[in-house]
Design a protein around this motif. Structure first.
Motif, PDB file in Angstrom:
ATOM      1  N   ALA A   1      16.691 -54.769 -92.669  1.00  0.00           N
ATOM      2  CA  ALA A   1      16.089 -53.518 -92.195  1.00  0.00           C
ATOM      3  C   ALA A   1      16.234 -53.406 -90.676  1.00  0.00           C
ATOM      4  O   ALA A   1      16.553 -52.335 -90.153  1.00  0.00           O
ATOM      5  CB  ALA A   1      14.619 -53.458 -92.600  1.00  0.00           C
ATOM      6  N   GLU A   2      16.038 -54.523 -89.979  1.00  0.00           N
ATOM      7  CA  GLU A   2      16.198 -54.514 -88.523  1.00  0.00           C
ATOM      8  C   GLU A   2      17.646 -54.218 -88.142  1.00  0.00           C
ATOM      9  O   GLU A   2      17.911 -53.459 -87.194  1.00  0.00           O
ATOM     10  CB  GLU A   2      15.762 -55.846 -87.930  1.00  0.00           C
ATOM     11  N   LEU A   3      18.594 -54.806 -88.865  1.00  0.00           N
ATOM     12  CA  LEU A   3      20.010 -54.518 -88.594  1.00  0.00           C
ATOM     13  C   LEU A   3      20.320 -53.040 -88.787  1.00  0.00           C
ATOM     14  O   LEU A   3      21.048 -52.441 -87.991  1.00  0.00           O
ATOM     15  CB  LEU A   3      20.905 -55.362 -89.505  1.00  0.00           C
ATOM     16  N   HIS A   4      19.759 -52.428 -89.834  1.00  0.00           N
ATOM     17  CA  HIS A   4      19.992 -51.002 -90.068  1.00  0.00           C
ATOM     18  C   HIS A   4      19.402 -50.149 -88.937  1.00  0.00           C
ATOM     19  O   HIS A   4      20.011 -49.165 -88.520  1.00  0.00           O
ATOM     20  CB  HIS A   4      19.430 -50.579 -91.421  1.00  0.00           C
ATOM     21  N   GLU A   5      18.237 -50.519 -88.443  1.00  0.00           N
ATOM     22  CA  GLU A   5      17.652 -49.793 -87.305  1.00  0.00           C
ATOM     23  C   GLU A   5      18.543 -49.932 -86.073  1.00  0.00           C
ATOM     24  O   GLU A   5      18.789 -48.957 -85.355  1.00  0.00           O
ATOM     25  CB  GLU A   5      16.259 -50.329 -86.997  1.00  0.00           C
ATOM     26  N   LEU A   6      19.020 -51.151 -85.821  1.00  0.00           N
ATOM     27  CA  LEU A   6      19.863 -51.383 -84.647  1.00  0.00           C
ATOM     28  C   LEU A   6      21.185 -50.632 -84.741  1.00  0.00           C
ATOM     29  O   LEU A   6      21.650 -50.051 -83.746  1.00  0.00           O
ATOM     30  CB  LEU A   6      20.107 -52.881 -84.464  1.00  0.00           C
ATOM     31  N   ILE A   7      21.805 -50.635 -85.911  1.00  0.00           N
ATOM     32  CA  ILE A   7      23.079 -49.923 -86.043  1.00  0.00           C
ATOM     33  C   ILE A   7      22.851 -48.412 -85.930  1.00  0.00           C
ATOM     34  O   ILE A   7      23.698 -47.690 -85.396  1.00  0.00           O
ATOM     35  CB  ILE A   7      23.841 -50.293 -87.342  1.00  0.00           C
ATOM     36  N   GLY A   8      21.682 -47.944 -86.355  1.00  0.00           N
ATOM     37  CA  GLY A   8      21.346 -46.527 -86.171  1.00  0.00           C
ATOM     38  C   GLY A   8      21.275 -46.183 -84.691  1.00  0.00           C
ATOM     39  O   GLY A   8      21.807 -45.155 -84.241  1.00  0.00           O
TER      40      GLY A   8
ATOM     41  N   ARG B   1      24.816 -46.222 -83.253  1.00  0.00           N
ATOM     42  CA  ARG B   1      25.575 -45.009 -83.600  1.00  0.00           C
ATOM     43  C   ARG B   1      25.140 -43.824 -82.751  1.00  0.00           C
ATOM     44  O   ARG B   1      25.973 -43.007 -82.343  1.00  0.00           O
ATOM     45  CB  ARG B   1      25.426 -44.701 -85.085  1.00  0.00           C
ATOM     46  N   ARG B   2      23.836 -43.702 -82.487  1.00  0.00           N
ATOM     47  CA  ARG B   2      23.359 -42.604 -81.635  1.00  0.00           C
ATOM     48  C   ARG B   2      23.940 -42.733 -80.220  1.00  0.00           C
ATOM     49  O   ARG B   2      24.374 -41.741 -79.628  1.00  0.00           O
ATOM     50  CB  ARG B   2      21.830 -42.572 -81.611  1.00  0.00           C
ATOM     51  N   CYS B   3      23.952 -43.943 -79.694  1.00  0.00           N
ATOM     52  CA  CYS B   3      24.521 -44.166 -78.352  1.00  0.00           C
ATOM     53  C   CYS B   3      26.013 -43.858 -78.324  1.00  0.00           C
ATOM     54  O   CYS B   3      26.506 -43.223 -77.385  1.00  0.00           O
ATOM     55  CB  CYS B   3      24.286 -45.605 -77.914  1.00  0.00           C
ATOM     56  N   VAL B   4      26.715 -44.296 -79.343  1.00  0.00           N
ATOM     57  CA  VAL B   4      28.163 -44.069 -79.405  1.00  0.00           C
ATOM     58  C   VAL B   4      28.451 -42.575 -79.517  1.00  0.00           C
ATOM     59  O   VAL B   4      29.357 -42.052 -78.850  1.00  0.00           O
ATOM     60  CB  VAL B   4      28.781 -44.858 -80.582  1.00  0.00           C
TER      61      VAL B   4
ATOM     62  N   SER C   1      26.583 -40.172 -78.411  1.00  0.00           N
ATOM     63  CA  SER C   1      26.278 -39.600 -77.095  1.00  0.00           C
ATOM     64  C   SER C   1      27.427 -39.846 -76.113  1.00  0.00           C
ATOM     65  O   SER C   1      27.842 -38.940 -75.385  1.00  0.00           O
ATOM     66  CB  SER C   1      24.984 -40.211 -76.574  1.00  0.00           C
ATOM     67  N   LEU C   2      27.943 -41.069 -76.096  1.00  0.00           N
ATOM     68  CA  LEU C   2      29.070 -41.382 -75.214  1.00  0.00           C
ATOM     69  C   LEU C   2      30.300 -40.565 -75.571  1.00  0.00           C
ATOM     70  O   LEU C   2      31.000 -40.053 -74.678  1.00  0.00           O
ATOM     71  CB  LEU C   2      29.403 -42.872 -75.287  1.00  0.00           C
ATOM     72  N   ALA C   3      30.572 -40.430 -76.851  1.00  0.00           N
ATOM     73  CA  ALA C   3      31.754 -39.672 -77.287  1.00  0.00           C
ATOM     74  C   ALA C   3      31.624 -38.200 -76.891  1.00  0.00           C
ATOM     75  O   ALA C   3      32.611 -37.574 -76.487  1.00  0.00           O
ATOM     76  CB  ALA C   3      31.947 -39.817 -78.788  1.00  0.00           C
ATOM     77  N   SER C   4      30.418 -37.649 -76.990  1.00  0.00           N
ATOM     78  CA  SER C   4      30.255 -36.236 -76.603  1.00  0.00           C
ATOM     79  C   SER C   4      30.335 -36.068 -75.086  1.00  0.00           C
ATOM     80  O   SER C   4      30.804 -35.045 -74.592  1.00  0.00           O
ATOM     81  CB  SER C   4      28.943 -35.677 -77.139  1.00  0.00           C
ATOM     82  N   ARG C   5      29.911 -37.088 -74.343  1.00  0.00           N
ATOM     83  CA  ARG C   5      29.955 -37.014 -72.885  1.00  0.00           C
ATOM     84  C   ARG C   5      31.380 -37.184 -72.356  1.00  0.00           C
ATOM     85  O   ARG C   5      31.820 -36.466 -71.461  1.00  0.00           O
ATOM     86  CB  ARG C   5      29.081 -38.083 -72.260  1.00  0.00           C
ATOM     87  N   TYR C   6      32.133 -38.151 -72.910  1.00  0.00           N
ATOM     88  CA  TYR C   6      33.453 -38.467 -72.369  1.00  0.00           C
ATOM     89  C   TYR C   6      34.613 -37.885 -73.165  1.00  0.00           C
ATOM     90  O   TYR C   6      35.759 -38.043 -72.782  1.00  0.00           O
ATOM     91  CB  TYR C   6      33.615 -39.984 -72.244  1.00  0.00           C
TER      92      TYR C   6
ATOM     93  N   VAL D   1      33.868 -45.845 -81.254  1.00  0.00           N
ATOM     94  CA  VAL D   1      33.417 -45.217 -82.506  1.00  0.00           C
ATOM     95  C   VAL D   1      33.899 -46.044 -83.697  1.00  0.00           C
ATOM     96  O   VAL D   1      33.133 -46.330 -84.630  1.00  0.00           O
ATOM     97  CB  VAL D   1      33.911 -43.753 -82.607  1.00  0.00           C
ATOM     98  N   ASN D   2      35.152 -46.469 -83.666  1.00  0.00           N
ATOM     99  CA  ASN D   2      35.694 -47.295 -84.747  1.00  0.00           C
ATOM    100  C   ASN D   2      34.956 -48.635 -84.841  1.00  0.00           C
ATOM    101  O   ASN D   2      34.672 -49.120 -85.936  1.00  0.00           O
ATOM    102  CB  ASN D   2      37.191 -47.539 -84.557  1.00  0.00           C
ATOM    103  N   ASP D   3      34.657 -49.230 -83.687  1.00  0.00           N
ATOM    104  CA  ASP D   3      33.922 -50.501 -83.688  1.00  0.00           C
ATOM    105  C   ASP D   3      32.541 -50.337 -84.311  1.00  0.00           C
ATOM    106  O   ASP D   3      32.096 -51.177 -85.103  1.00  0.00           O
ATOM    107  CB  ASP D   3      33.792 -51.058 -82.268  1.00  0.00           C
TER     108      ASP D   3
END
Length: 98
Positions: free
Chosen positions: A8-15, A18-21, A23-28, A38-40
């Motif tokens: 459950a903790e891993l799922h929260e962390l990957i969530g 993904r939100r950070c990634v 955000s970065l993709a929309s910014r750059y 994104v692929n990683d």
């Protein structure tokens, strides 16, 4: 692995990842660097999903045994079979020929 807590903790962390990634993709924008990250992130998500699937196997490797209901037991006699039972059957034996 204490399956549900850590998974459950891993799922929260990957969530969060993904939100950070996203955000970065929309910014750059769409560039090799953002596509790579994104692929990683997707690969990590797939690995965690696979870990969910393999959690029971990990518990078995640790020695945790899940008892399954015993099905019908069929007795097998110790007496020799009638020789007619083996008629027309090739005897391959054990270990090959000499």
């Amino acid at each position: 692995m204490s399956s549900t807590t850590e998974l459950a903790e891993l799922h929260e962390l990957i969530g969060s990842l993904r939100r950070c990634v996203t955000s970065l993709a929309s910014r750059y924008g769409d560039s090799p660097a953002t596509r790579r990250i994104v692929n990683d992130a997707e690969r990590i998500l797939n690995d965690i999903d696979r870990l969910d699937i393999d959690a029971e196997e990990l518990e078995l490797a640790r020695g945790v045994v899940h008892h399954q209901p015993v099905g019908e037991r069929i007795p097998i006699p110790d007496t020799a079979y009638d020789t007619d039972f083996w008629r027309d059957v090739d005897d391959e034996g054990l270990g090959g020929t000499r």
